[in-house]
Write a protein that holds these residues in place. Structure first.
Motif, PDB file in Angstrom:
ATOM      1  N   GLY A 184       0.801  -1.221   0.000  1.00 24.27           N
ATOM      2  CA  GLY A 184       0.000   0.000   0.000  1.00 24.27           C
ATOM      3  C   GLY A 184       0.830   1.266   0.000  1.00 24.27           C
ATOM      4  O   GLY A 184       1.858   1.332  -0.675  1.00 24.27           O
ATOM      5  N   PRO A 185       0.403   2.275   0.738  1.00 21.41           N
ATOM      6  CA  PRO A 185       1.145   3.542   0.760  1.00 21.41           C
ATOM      7  C   PRO A 185       2.533   3.409   1.387  1.00 21.41           C
ATOM      8  O   PRO A 185       3.367   4.293   1.212  1.00 21.41           O
ATOM      9  N   PHE A 186       2.760   2.314   2.111  1.00 20.35           N
ATOM     10  CA  PHE A 186       4.058   2.134   2.763  1.00 20.35           C
ATOM     11  C   PHE A 186       4.969   1.202   1.971  1.00 20.35           C
ATOM     12  O   PHE A 186       5.967   0.717   2.479  1.00 20.35           O
ATOM     13  N   ARG A 187       4.600   0.969   0.708  1.00 22.27           N
ATOM     14  CA  ARG A 187       5.293  -0.013  -0.102  1.00 22.27           C
ATOM     15  C   ARG A 187       6.793   0.261  -0.189  1.00 22.27           C
ATOM     16  O   ARG A 187       7.610  -0.668  -0.219  1.00 22.27           O
ATOM     17  N   ASP A 188       7.148   1.560  -0.230  1.00 21.30           N
ATOM     18  CA  ASP A 188       8.550   1.896  -0.384  1.00 21.30           C
ATOM     19  C   ASP A 188       9.321   1.858   0.926  1.00 21.30           C
ATOM     20  O   ASP A 188      10.519   2.090   0.943  1.00 21.30           O
ATOM     21  N   GLY A 189       8.619   1.596   2.010  1.00 20.81           N
ATOM     22  CA  GLY A 189       9.310   1.533   3.291  1.00 20.81           C
ATOM     23  C   GLY A 189      10.255   0.332   3.347  1.00 20.81           C
ATOM     24  O   GLY A 189       9.935  -0.731   2.826  1.00 20.81           O
ATOM     25  N   TYR A 190      11.385   0.518   3.994  1.00 19.60           N
ATOM     26  CA  TYR A 190      12.370  -0.560   4.036  1.00 19.60           C
ATOM     27  C   TYR A 190      11.884  -1.743   4.862  1.00 19.60           C
ATOM     28  O   TYR A 190      12.391  -2.844   4.736  1.00 19.60           O
ATOM     29  N   ASN A 191      10.914  -1.497   5.728  1.00 18.61           N
ATOM     30  CA  ASN A 191      10.507  -2.556   6.659  1.00 18.61           C
ATOM     31  C   ASN A 191       9.140  -3.123   6.339  1.00 18.61           C
ATOM     32  O   ASN A 191       8.564  -3.809   7.160  1.00 18.61           O
ATOM     33  N   VAL A 192       8.614  -2.830   5.143  1.00 23.83           N
ATOM     34  CA  VAL A 192       7.240  -3.240   4.843  1.00 23.83           C
ATOM     35  C   VAL A 192       7.244  -4.393   3.841  1.00 23.83           C
ATOM     36  O   VAL A 192       7.909  -4.330   2.811  1.00 23.83           O
ATOM     37  N   LEU A 193       6.491  -5.433   4.182  1.00 25.13           N
ATOM     38  CA  LEU A 193       6.321  -6.564   3.274  1.00 25.13           C
ATOM     39  C   LEU A 193       5.366  -6.149   2.160  1.00 25.13           C
ATOM     40  O   LEU A 193       4.308  -5.597   2.422  1.00 25.13           O
ATOM     41  N   LYS A 194       5.754  -6.442   0.929  1.00 23.58           N
ATOM     42  CA  LYS A 194       4.951  -5.982  -0.204  1.00 23.58           C
ATOM     43  C   LYS A 194       3.876  -7.000  -0.550  1.00 23.58           C
ATOM     44  O   LYS A 194       3.831  -7.534  -1.649  1.00 23.58           O
ATOM     45  N   GLY A 195       3.015  -7.238   0.387  1.00 18.96           N
ATOM     46  CA  GLY A 195       1.905  -8.168   0.145  1.00 18.96           C
ATOM     47  C   GLY A 195       2.109  -9.487   0.852  1.00 18.96           C
ATOM     48  O   GLY A 195       3.145 -10.120   0.707  1.00 18.96           O
ATOM     49  N   ILE A 196       1.080  -9.906   1.592  1.00 17.77           N
ATOM     50  CA  ILE A 196       1.208 -11.144   2.373  1.00 17.77           C
ATOM     51  C   ILE A 196       1.162 -12.362   1.464  1.00 17.77           C
ATOM     52  O   ILE A 196       1.574 -13.452   1.857  1.00 17.77           O
ATOM     53  N   ASP A 197       0.688 -12.191   0.203  1.00 18.73           N
ATOM     54  CA  ASP A 197       0.618 -13.361  -0.683  1.00 18.73           C
ATOM     55  C   ASP A 197       1.998 -13.816  -1.132  1.00 18.73           C
ATOM     56  O   ASP A 197       2.109 -14.785  -1.891  1.00 18.73           O
ATOM     57  N   ARG A 198       3.039 -13.133  -0.673  1.00 21.24           N
ATOM     58  CA  ARG A 198       4.379 -13.645  -0.934  1.00 21.24           C
ATOM     59  C   ARG A 198       4.681 -14.884  -0.109  1.00 21.24           C
ATOM     60  O   ARG A 198       5.607 -15.638  -0.422  1.00 21.24           O
ATOM     61  N   PHE A 199       3.949 -15.066   0.989  1.00 16.10           N
ATOM     62  CA  PHE A 199       4.278 -16.181   1.878  1.00 16.10           C
ATOM     63  C   PHE A 199       3.130 -17.149   2.115  1.00 16.10           C
ATOM     64  O   PHE A 199       3.369 -18.317   2.385  1.00 16.10           O
ATOM     65  N   ILE A 200       1.886 -16.667   2.092  1.00 20.11           N
ATOM     66  CA  ILE A 200       0.779 -17.597   2.309  1.00 20.11           C
ATOM     67  C   ILE A 200      -0.255 -17.414   1.192  1.00 20.11           C
ATOM     68  O   ILE A 200      -0.366 -16.338   0.625  1.00 20.11           O
ATOM     69  N   PRO A 201      -0.980 -18.493   0.861  1.00 15.36           N
ATOM     70  CA  PRO A 201      -1.968 -18.383  -0.215  1.00 15.36           C
ATOM     71  C   PRO A 201      -3.175 -17.553   0.215  1.00 15.36           C
ATOM     72  O   PRO A 201      -3.782 -17.839   1.243  1.00 15.36           O
ATOM     73  N   VAL A 202      -3.490 -16.538  -0.568  1.00 21.79           N
ATOM     74  CA  VAL A 202      -4.610 -15.654  -0.236  1.00 21.79           C
ATOM     75  C   VAL A 202      -5.822 -16.043  -1.077  1.00 21.79           C
ATOM     76  O   VAL A 202      -5.701 -16.264  -2.281  1.00 21.79           O
TER      77      VAL A 202
END
Lengths: 204, 131
Positions: free
Chosen positions: A111-129
């Protein structure tokens, strides 16, 4: 069973159904979400459960404080890289069959924090949504819509055959690998078995 | 000709109880076994290391549960006894005061004296001063 035959029978006062439909009907009306709020979306999630929007109409008012008793994880808010391992571990601890709703722009993509160094860019990277809801934050109506979409998905599931849901495939693992919080963010940065990188999908 | 009386079947006095017991057992056992069969067929168990972990809030358990607390917490224990436990006993003491025997009254006063002694001691120790 043939749909036309079923309609014809119901006209004569005969109700016909299959075990599968009955089972799915029970399942979709008793989905218990996990009490799990990550950020501001959680406030909307709370509003959804309260009297005005009343998620209880769909059988999902019992938010469980333990993953052992929950079927649905509503990832409501920004997932930081420090939180991501805990989210995946909680998901792993939920019993099958389990579902995930990614609520809001942050849970979908950062979301709006996508460019933050500590923000995961979507939980579907790790679990099936199963269902994504856009919005920042999505209104309670949107969450209810997502929930109804999930109910439709559940009632369309087949218990046998190749298209049967994950939990009935004994060969699939029960747990997803939990990322480590390493020196330069999460290691690995995504689970390739789950995540379909949009760029790679576009390139074919 | 003597008319013989028709023989009534003799029912054991416990027969009803036995039938009810059996019915109760079946009433409990049938849903349980159905649930067991259903679970075996439609939701096969998928255990895993994390799923079977004791702790269930997303974090991994670490360390030992037998943590030693700092010995200086004994002050809290004493002050808790004086202000909390004493109040609990004072209330029934006050309520039943007029009907108490002399021995009971004396026993209660000794108990109070012991706790007041603790309070004086804690006061001298400086536990009750701020900062």
């Amino acid at each position: 069973m043939d749909q036309d035959l079923k309609t014809e029978l119901s006209k004569h006062g005969i109700f016909a159904t299959t075990f599968e439909e009955l089972y799915n009907w029970g399942r979709k009306n008793s989905v218990w979400p996990l009490t799990f709020g990550l950020a501001c979306c959680a406030i909307e999630m709370i509003a959804t459960t309260m009297a005005r929007y009343d998620l209880a109409r769909f059988g999902a008012e019992v938010f469980r404080p333990s993953p052992r008793q929950a079927d649905l994880m509503i990832v409501s808010g920004t997932v930081t890289k420090k939180m991501a391992p805990q989210v995946v571990r909680l998901y792993n601890q939920m019993p099958e069959p389990k579902y995930v709703i990614a609520m809001g722009a942050c849970a979908i993509s950062g979301g709006p924090f996508r460019d933050g160094y500590n923000v995961l860019k979507g939980i579907d990277r790790f679990i099936p949504v199963d269902v994504h809801i856009p919005g920042c934050p999505p209104r309670p109506e949107a969450l209810i819509h997502a929930f109804m979409t999930l109910q439709d998905q559940i009632s369309a599931q087949h218990l046998t055959g190749e298209a049967r849901p994950r939990h009935l495939k004994q060969e699939l693992p029960s747990e997803f690998p939990v990322p480590e919080f390493g020196e330069h963010g999460l290691e690995p940065s995504q689970n390739d078995d789950v995540f379909r990188n949009p760029l790679k999908v576009l390139q074919g | 000709m003597v008319e013989s009386l028709p023989l009534e079947p003799v029912e054991h006095p416990w027969a009803t109880i036995v039938v009810l017991l059996a019915a109760a057992f079946v009433f409990g056992a049938v849903p349980l076994s159905l649930a067991w069969v259903w679970a075996r067929v439609f939701s096969p168990a998928k255990p895993g290391v994390q799923k079977n972990a004791t702790y269930e809030c997303g974090l991994e358990a670490k360390g030992d549960a037998w943590v030693q607390l700092n010995v200086s917490y004994y002050l809290y224990a004493i002050v808790f006894l004086i202000f909390d436990v004493e109040a609990v006993f004072l209330l029934p003491f006050a309520a039943a005061f007029s009907g108490l025997s002399l021995a009971a009254c004396l026993a209660m006063l000794v108990f109070l004296l012991l706790l007041v002694e603790g309070l004086v001691w804690a006061c001298q120790k400086g536990v009750l001063t701020w900062g």
